[in-house]
Design a protein around this motif. Structure first.
Motif, PDB file in Angstrom:
ATOM      1  N   GLN A  35       0.861  -1.183   0.000  1.00  0.00           N
ATOM      2  CA  GLN A  35       0.000   0.000   0.000  1.00  0.00           C
ATOM      3  C   GLN A  35       0.899   1.235   0.000  1.00  0.00           C
ATOM      4  O   GLN A  35       1.150   1.864   1.025  1.00  0.00           O
ATOM      5  CB  GLN A  35      -0.956  -0.057   1.184  1.00  0.00           C
ATOM      6  CG  GLN A  35      -1.922  -1.225   1.044  1.00  0.00           C
ATOM      7  CD  GLN A  35      -2.810  -1.430   2.251  1.00  0.00           C
ATOM      8  OE1 GLN A  35      -2.613  -0.821   3.280  1.00  0.00           O
ATOM      9  NE2 GLN A  35      -3.797  -2.290   2.116  1.00  0.00           N
ATOM     10  N   SER A  36       1.396   1.548  -1.213  1.00  0.00           N
ATOM     11  CA  SER A  36       2.466   2.531  -1.377  1.00  0.00           C
ATOM     12  C   SER A  36       1.925   3.960  -1.443  1.00  0.00           C
ATOM     13  O   SER A  36       1.964   4.615  -2.483  1.00  0.00           O
ATOM     14  CB  SER A  36       3.247   2.212  -2.654  1.00  0.00           C
ATOM     15  OG  SER A  36       2.357   2.077  -3.750  1.00  0.00           O
ATOM     16  N   PHE A  37       1.428   4.426  -0.332  1.00  0.00           N
ATOM     17  CA  PHE A  37       0.948   5.794  -0.241  1.00  0.00           C
ATOM     18  C   PHE A  37       2.060   6.710   0.283  1.00  0.00           C
ATOM     19  O   PHE A  37       3.006   6.259   0.919  1.00  0.00           O
ATOM     20  CB  PHE A  37      -0.231   5.885   0.738  1.00  0.00           C
ATOM     21  CG  PHE A  37      -1.427   5.078   0.331  1.00  0.00           C
ATOM     22  CD1 PHE A  37      -2.204   5.453  -0.747  1.00  0.00           C
ATOM     23  CD2 PHE A  37      -1.780   3.943   1.040  1.00  0.00           C
ATOM     24  CE1 PHE A  37      -3.306   4.713  -1.116  1.00  0.00           C
ATOM     25  CE2 PHE A  37      -2.890   3.204   0.688  1.00  0.00           C
ATOM     26  CZ  PHE A  37      -3.645   3.588  -0.396  1.00  0.00           C
ATOM     27  N   LEU A  38       1.875   8.005   0.042  1.00  0.00           N
ATOM     28  CA  LEU A  38       2.659   8.999   0.747  1.00  0.00           C
ATOM     29  C   LEU A  38       1.867   9.351   1.997  1.00  0.00           C
ATOM     30  O   LEU A  38       0.806   9.965   1.915  1.00  0.00           O
ATOM     31  CB  LEU A  38       2.900  10.231  -0.134  1.00  0.00           C
ATOM     32  CG  LEU A  38       3.782   9.992  -1.368  1.00  0.00           C
ATOM     33  CD1 LEU A  38       3.969  11.278  -2.151  1.00  0.00           C
ATOM     34  CD2 LEU A  38       5.136   9.429  -0.970  1.00  0.00           C
ATOM     35  N   GLU A  39       2.372   8.931   3.142  1.00  0.00           N
ATOM     36  CA  GLU A  39       1.605   9.001   4.381  1.00  0.00           C
ATOM     37  C   GLU A  39       1.265  10.425   4.796  1.00  0.00           C
ATOM     38  O   GLU A  39       0.299  10.653   5.518  1.00  0.00           O
ATOM     39  CB  GLU A  39       2.374   8.301   5.514  1.00  0.00           C
ATOM     40  CG  GLU A  39       2.576   6.810   5.303  1.00  0.00           C
ATOM     41  CD  GLU A  39       1.284   6.001   5.455  1.00  0.00           C
ATOM     42  OE1 GLU A  39       0.305   6.553   5.965  1.00  0.00           O
ATOM     43  OE2 GLU A  39       1.282   4.823   5.057  1.00  0.00           O
ATOM     44  N   ASN A  40       2.076  11.392   4.344  1.00  0.00           N
ATOM     45  CA  ASN A  40       1.828  12.778   4.738  1.00  0.00           C
ATOM     46  C   ASN A  40       0.840  13.490   3.824  1.00  0.00           C
ATOM     47  O   ASN A  40       0.530  14.666   4.030  1.00  0.00           O
ATOM     48  CB  ASN A  40       3.143  13.562   4.779  1.00  0.00           C
ATOM     49  CG  ASN A  40       3.826  13.620   3.416  1.00  0.00           C
ATOM     50  OD1 ASN A  40       3.757  12.667   2.651  1.00  0.00           O
ATOM     51  ND2 ASN A  40       4.482  14.725   3.119  1.00  0.00           N
ATOM     52  N   LEU A  41       0.342  12.771   2.816  1.00  0.00           N
ATOM     53  CA  LEU A  41      -0.659  13.345   1.908  1.00  0.00           C
ATOM     54  C   LEU A  41      -2.028  12.739   2.202  1.00  0.00           C
ATOM     55  O   LEU A  41      -2.145  11.571   2.567  1.00  0.00           O
ATOM     56  CB  LEU A  41      -0.295  13.067   0.444  1.00  0.00           C
ATOM     57  CG  LEU A  41       0.972  13.717  -0.110  1.00  0.00           C
ATOM     58  CD1 LEU A  41       1.116  13.382  -1.593  1.00  0.00           C
ATOM     59  CD2 LEU A  41       0.964  15.226   0.096  1.00  0.00           C
ATOM     60  N   SER A  42      -3.056  13.550   2.002  1.00  0.00           N
ATOM     61  CA  SER A  42      -4.428  13.061   2.165  1.00  0.00           C
ATOM     62  C   SER A  42      -4.760  12.047   1.078  1.00  0.00           C
ATOM     63  O   SER A  42      -4.027  11.917   0.077  1.00  0.00           O
ATOM     64  CB  SER A  42      -5.406  14.231   2.094  1.00  0.00           C
ATOM     65  OG  SER A  42      -5.426  14.767   0.782  1.00  0.00           O
ATOM     66  N   VAL A  43      -5.868  11.349   1.247  1.00  0.00           N
ATOM     67  CA  VAL A  43      -6.360  10.427   0.225  1.00  0.00           C
ATOM     68  C   VAL A  43      -6.524  11.169  -1.106  1.00  0.00           C
ATOM     69  O   VAL A  43      -6.096  10.688  -2.164  1.00  0.00           O
ATOM     70  CB  VAL A  43      -7.692   9.793   0.670  1.00  0.00           C
ATOM     71  CG1 VAL A  43      -8.405   9.130  -0.506  1.00  0.00           C
ATOM     72  CG2 VAL A  43      -7.450   8.773   1.784  1.00  0.00           C
TER      73      VAL A  43
END
Length: 236
Positions: A106-114
């Motif tokens: 789940q390769s999200f940028l954690e500091n960005l919103s959905v």
């Protein structure tokens, strides 16, 4: 159409060479929901990574482009291309324009919103983004979240989401640039049967709209919902 022609992929490790794929060929026609099954370590994820141009095969060709016999509309047509004949810049542009990838991680940028995670592929594309294009991207991101039933999560952050919500955000992001091809690596892993059916239903709808979907799964039920599927064993 996607054609993998006589693909070999070898990794060099401290313990020696590991042959992950051996003389592997595959053809997937436009608009197909195509499944790839097999045990862990059989080469499934490597196949997707090669199709996406993220890993280069040790030998063989990967051709991606129009199926001349396809009856799907030609709005997003592109010519048959040997993707590994492109330089890195052109390959990145080709991938960003034509391929959406739903990764196993789940390769999200954690500091960005959905919402900002979903918009990300738009800003990774080449060319200057004027105000009207950015507004168009914003509208598309909201439409995708709405179509997947998660618009209410737009201002949430990845760490606040459930597993099923995470998967749907990844699908929305993969669709951001309206690609013709979606590659999904274990998109139903760690979700219950109801969520699994919803996710497979999303891919079926996308396929019916003319997109080509290749999904990797160890779930025989998921594979049985595909138009076609293959099982991989020892890279073959």
């Amino acid at each position: 159409m996607i054609e993998m022609q006589h693909i070999n992929k070898t990794f060099v490790t401290p313990l020696g060479k590991i042959n992950v794929l051996e003389d592997f060929s595959l053809e997937v026609k436009d608009g197909t929901l195509f499944g790839i099954g097999g045990r862990s370590g059989s080469g499934k994820s490597t196949i997707l990574s090669i199709i996406a141009g993220l890993q280069k095969p040790s030998s063989g060709k990967v051709l991606i482009g129009n199926d001349v016999n396809s009856e799907n509309d030609s709005e997003n047509d592109f010519p048959l291309t040997d993707i590994f004949s492109l330089d890195d810049k052109k390959l990145s542009a080709f991938r960003n324009r034509n391929i959406g990838f739903v990764s196993q991680e789940q390769s999200f940028l954690e500091n960005l919103s959905v919402f900002d995670n979903v918009r990300l592929p738009f800003f990774l594309g080449s060319g200057k983004k004027d105000k009207s294009k950015t507004e168009e991207a914003n509208n598309r991101a909201h439409e995708l979240l709405d179509s997947l039933g998660i618009r209410h999560l737009a201002e949430s952050y990845p760490m606040e989401l459930s597993g099923g919500e995470n998967h749907r955000v990844l699908i929305a992001r993969a669709l951001m640039n309206n690609p013709k091809i979606i590659l999904a690596d274990e998109p139903t892993e760690s979700v219950d049967r109801e969520r699994t059916e919803q996710i497979v239903g999303i891919f079926r709808k996308l396929s019916d709209e003319g997109r080509t979907i290749i999904l990797v799964s160890h779930d025989e039920k998921v594979l049985s919902e595909c138009d076609e599927y293959v099982n991989i064993s020892d890279g073959k």
